[in-house]
Design an enzyme around this catalytic site. Structure first.
Site, mmCIF file in Angstrom:
data_model
loop_
_atom_site.group_PDB
_atom_site.id
_atom_site.type_symbol
_atom_site.label_atom_id
_atom_site.label_comp_id
_atom_site.label_asym_id
_atom_site.label_seq_id
_atom_site.Cartn_x
_atom_site.Cartn_y
_atom_site.Cartn_z
ATOM 1 N N GLU A 114 -46.462 26.791 45.966
ATOM 2 C CA GLU A 114 -45.925 27.699 45.332
ATOM 3 C C GLU A 114 -45.960 27.751 43.762
ATOM 4 O O GLU A 114 -46.256 28.522 43.069
ATOM 5 C CB GLU A 114 -44.431 28.054 45.957
ATOM 6 C CG GLU A 114 -44.091 28.555 47.190
ATOM 7 C CD GLU A 114 -42.668 28.542 47.553
ATOM 8 O OE1 GLU A 114 -42.085 27.593 47.714
ATOM 9 O OE2 GLU A 114 -42.420 29.912 47.717
ATOM 10 N N GLU A 134 -42.964 25.553 56.114
ATOM 11 C CA GLU A 134 -41.615 26.094 56.190
ATOM 12 C C GLU A 134 -40.996 26.398 57.570
ATOM 13 O O GLU A 134 -39.917 25.922 58.137
ATOM 14 C CB GLU A 134 -41.455 27.432 55.337
ATOM 15 C CG GLU A 134 -41.338 27.004 53.947
ATOM 16 C CD GLU A 134 -42.764 26.597 53.209
ATOM 17 O OE1 GLU A 134 -43.658 26.611 53.953
ATOM 18 O OE2 GLU A 134 -42.755 26.427 52.009
HETATM 19 C C1 1HE Z 1 -40.177 13.630 51.207
HETATM 20 C C2 1HE Z 1 -40.873 14.999 51.045
HETATM 21 C C3 1HE Z 1 -40.238 16.195 50.936
HETATM 22 C C4 1HE Z 1 -42.460 13.354 51.735
HETATM 23 N N1 1HE Z 1 -38.759 15.885 50.558
HETATM 24 N N2 1HE Z 1 -39.088 13.625 50.930
HETATM 25 N N3 1HE Z 1 -42.599 19.937 52.849
HETATM 26 C C5 1HE Z 1 -42.834 19.432 54.018
HETATM 27 O O1 1HE Z 1 -42.502 19.788 54.918
HETATM 28 C C6 1HE Z 1 -43.817 18.115 53.617
HETATM 29 C C7 1HE Z 1 -43.230 16.950 54.033
HETATM 30 N N4 1HE Z 1 -44.058 15.790 53.742
HETATM 31 C C8 1HE Z 1 -45.156 15.494 54.617
HETATM 32 O O2 1HE Z 1 -45.616 16.087 55.488
HETATM 33 C C9 1HE Z 1 -45.794 14.242 54.135
HETATM 34 O O3 1HE Z 1 -44.794 13.459 53.213
HETATM 35 C C10 1HE Z 1 -47.157 14.204 53.406
HETATM 36 C C11 1HE Z 1 -47.919 14.731 54.291
HETATM 37 C C12 1HE Z 1 -46.904 15.192 52.148
HETATM 38 C C13 1HE Z 1 -47.652 12.818 52.722
HETATM 39 O O4 1HE Z 1 -47.597 11.973 54.045
HETATM 40 P P1 1HE Z 1 -47.452 10.129 53.648
HETATM 41 O O5 1HE Z 1 -47.641 9.726 55.236
HETATM 42 O O6 1HE Z 1 -48.417 9.908 52.547
HETATM 43 O O7 1HE Z 1 -46.112 10.179 53.220
HETATM 44 P P2 1HE Z 1 -44.669 10.080 53.941
HETATM 45 O O8 1HE Z 1 -44.479 8.735 54.571
HETATM 46 O O9 1HE Z 1 -44.533 11.241 55.006
HETATM 47 O O10 1HE Z 1 -43.385 10.164 52.739
HETATM 48 C C14 1HE Z 1 -43.293 9.000 52.044
HETATM 49 C C15 1HE Z 1 -41.833 9.286 51.512
HETATM 50 O O11 1HE Z 1 -41.753 10.646 50.856
HETATM 51 C C16 1HE Z 1 -40.970 9.304 52.560
HETATM 52 O O12 1HE Z 1 -39.792 8.831 51.946
HETATM 53 P P3 1HE Z 1 -39.216 7.447 52.419
HETATM 54 O O13 1HE Z 1 -38.050 7.081 51.710
HETATM 55 O O14 1HE Z 1 -39.286 7.359 54.111
HETATM 56 O O15 1HE Z 1 -40.493 6.241 51.917
HETATM 57 C C17 1HE Z 1 -40.727 10.841 52.806
HETATM 58 O O16 1HE Z 1 -39.563 10.976 53.519
HETATM 59 C C18 1HE Z 1 -40.944 11.266 51.503
HETATM 60 N N5 1HE Z 1 -41.005 12.650 51.298
HETATM 61 N N6 1HE Z 1 -42.192 14.652 51.507
HETATM 62 C C19 1HE Z 1 -38.167 14.879 50.617
HETATM 63 N N7 1HE Z 1 -40.752 17.126 50.875
HETATM 64 C C20 1HE Z 1 -38.359 26.511 47.377
HETATM 65 S S1 1HE Z 1 -38.583 26.486 49.113
HETATM 66 C C21 1HE Z 1 -40.073 25.464 49.380
HETATM 67 C C22 1HE Z 1 -39.982 25.004 50.880
HETATM 68 C C23 1HE Z 1 -40.685 23.917 51.193
HETATM 69 O O17 1HE Z 1 -41.401 23.436 50.414
HETATM 70 S S2 1HE Z 1 -40.891 23.291 52.669
HETATM 71 C C24 1HE Z 1 -42.199 22.381 52.828
HETATM 72 C C25 1HE Z 1 -41.282 20.731 52.419
#
Ligand code: 1HE
Length: 263
Positions: A114, A134
Site C-alpha cells: 500500500e 490480509e
Molecule cells: C513482524 C511482521 C509484521 C515480520 N508485524 N512483526 N503482514 C504480513 O502478514 C507479513 C508477515 N511477515 C512475513 O510473512 C515474514 O516476516 C516476511 C516474509 C516478511 C519475512 O520473513 P522472514 O523469515 O525474513 O522473517 P520472520 O522470521 O518472519 O520475521 C522476523 C521478525 O519480524 C519476527 O519477529 P521476532 O521478534 O520473532 O524476531 C516477526 O514476528 C517480525 N515481523 N513481519 C509485526 N507484519 C494498514 S492495513 C495493512 C494490513 C497489512 O499490512 S496485513 C499484512 C501484514
C-alpha cells in the site's frame, strides 16, 4: 530494540533527492504507529527541501506491512483512526509537490504494498515479491490499497491476491502495471535515485501538475478532463521557467530526446 521515531526511518539529502529508508529490519520494516510518524516527518522534510524523493527498505525486505503485534491490541475505534492516519500521510505525499519513487526488494506485502502504491513510481529488483495476506490474517487492507492498488492492477487481480494469498513476482507485477521497472538484484535503490534525479530536473510546476492534475483528470468525465487539461497546460506554459526551457530548446541549448536503445 525497536528503535525510536528518529531512527525508525532514515533520511539523507543527496543533491536534490531525499533518500528515505524504512529502518526497522529486525521486524522486516513492519509499520507501527511510530513508523507512520517517522515517515510523515521524513516526507514533510523532503517536500520542504528536495525536488524528488525515494523510499526504500533496510535489510532483506522492503516492508512486511502493518505491525501485527501492535495492531492485535487495538480497540475498534483506534484501528479506524489508525487506518485514517495512514490515508492522511500517504495522501500527503501522493498529492504533494514532489514525486516519490519506491525502490522495492524482498517482501512488499500488505501495508508495504500500500505504501509503494502511494508512491508515484515503483522500481523492483528481481528478489521482490508482492502479497496481500490480509485475508489470511483475518483483516482487510487499511492503508489505501483498495483504492490505489485496485486502480493500479485492477480490483479483480487484487481480489485474487487477497482471496488466495498468492504472491506475485516482479515480472508478473510489471505486466499487471503494479511496477514500472524491474532491475537485477540489489539495483533498485540506485535505479530509483537515478529516476528521481531525472524527475527532479523537470520544472516544479510540471511535476506538480503530473502528480495532482493527471490522476484527478483520470477520474473525470472525458469533457471535464479535456477542459481541465487545457487550463493546466496554459498555466504551466505561462511560467518564466517554461518560457526559458522552450527558448533553450529552440536555440538548441536543450538536450535532444534519445530513442530507448540509445544510451
Ligand atoms: C513482524 C511482521 C509484521 C515480520 N508485524 N512483526 N503482514 C504480513 O502478514 C507479513 C508477515 N511477515 C512475513 O510473512 C515474514 O516476516 C516476511 C516474509 C516478511 C519475512 O520473513 P522472514 O523469515 O525474513 O522473517 P520472520 O522470521 O518472519 O520475521 C522476523 C521478525 O519480524 C519476527 O519477529 P521476532 O521478534 O520473532 O524476531 C516477526 O514476528 C517480525 N515481523 N513481519 C509485526 N507484519 C494498514 S492495513 C495493512 C494490513 C497489512 O499490512 S496485513 C499484512 C501484514
Amino acid at each position: 530494540m525497536d528503535g525510536s521515531v528518529e531512527t525508525l526511518v532514515s533520511y539523507r539529502l543527496q543533491g536534490e533527492v531525499a533518500v528515505i529508508g524504512l529502518n526497522r529490519p529486525s521486524k522486516r520494516n513492519a509499520i507501527s504507529d511510530l513508523v507512520v510518524d517517522a515517515l510523515r516527518a521524513a516526507a514533510e522534510r523532503a517536500q520542504s527541501e528536495a525536488r524528488a524523493a525515494v523510499i526504500y527498505g533496510e535489510g532483506d525486505h522492503f516492508c512486511a506491512g502493518l505491525d501485527l503485534a501492535e495492531h492485535k491490541e487495538k480497540p475498534l475505534f483506534d484501528a479506524i483512526q489508525g487506518s485514517r492516519r495512514w490515508h492522511e500521510i500517504f495522501t500527503a505525499f501522493a498529492r504533494g509537490p514532489i514525486p516519490f519513487i519506491s525502490a522495492l526488494h524482498g517482501a512488499v506485502v500488505g501495508g508495504g504494498f500500500e505504501l509503494a502504491a502511494a508512491t508515484h513510481l515503483r522500481v523492483a529488483d528481481e528478489t521482490a515479491f508482492f502479497g496481500l495476506p490480509e485475508g489470511q490474517r483475518g483483516i482487510f487492507v487499511g492503508g489505501g490499497g483498495s483504492v490505489r492498488i485496485a486502480r493500479l492492477i485492477g480490483a479483480a487481480r487484487m481480489g485474487d491476491m487477497m482471496l488466495t494469498g498468492r504472491t506475485v513476482s516482479p515480472a508478473q507485477m510489471e505486466i499487471w502495471g503494479g511496477v514500472s521497472y524491474v532491475v537485477p538484484r540489489g539495483q533498485a535503490l540506485a535505479r530509483a535515485i537515478e529516476l528521481a534525479e531525472a524527475a527532479a530536473s523537470n520544472a516544479p510546476l510540471s511535476n506538480y501538475a503530473i502528480l495532482n492534475a493527471l490522476p484527478r483528470i483520470a477520474e473525470m468525465s472525458v469533457e471535464d478532463g479535456l477542459f481541465t487539461e487545457s487550463i493546466m497546460s496554459a498555466l504551466t506554459s505561462e511560467t518564466p521557467e517554461a518560457k526559458q526551457r522552450l527558448r533553450d530548446f529552440l536555440e538548441k541549448r536543450a538536450a535532444r530526446l534519445k530513442a530507448p536503445d540509445e544510451s
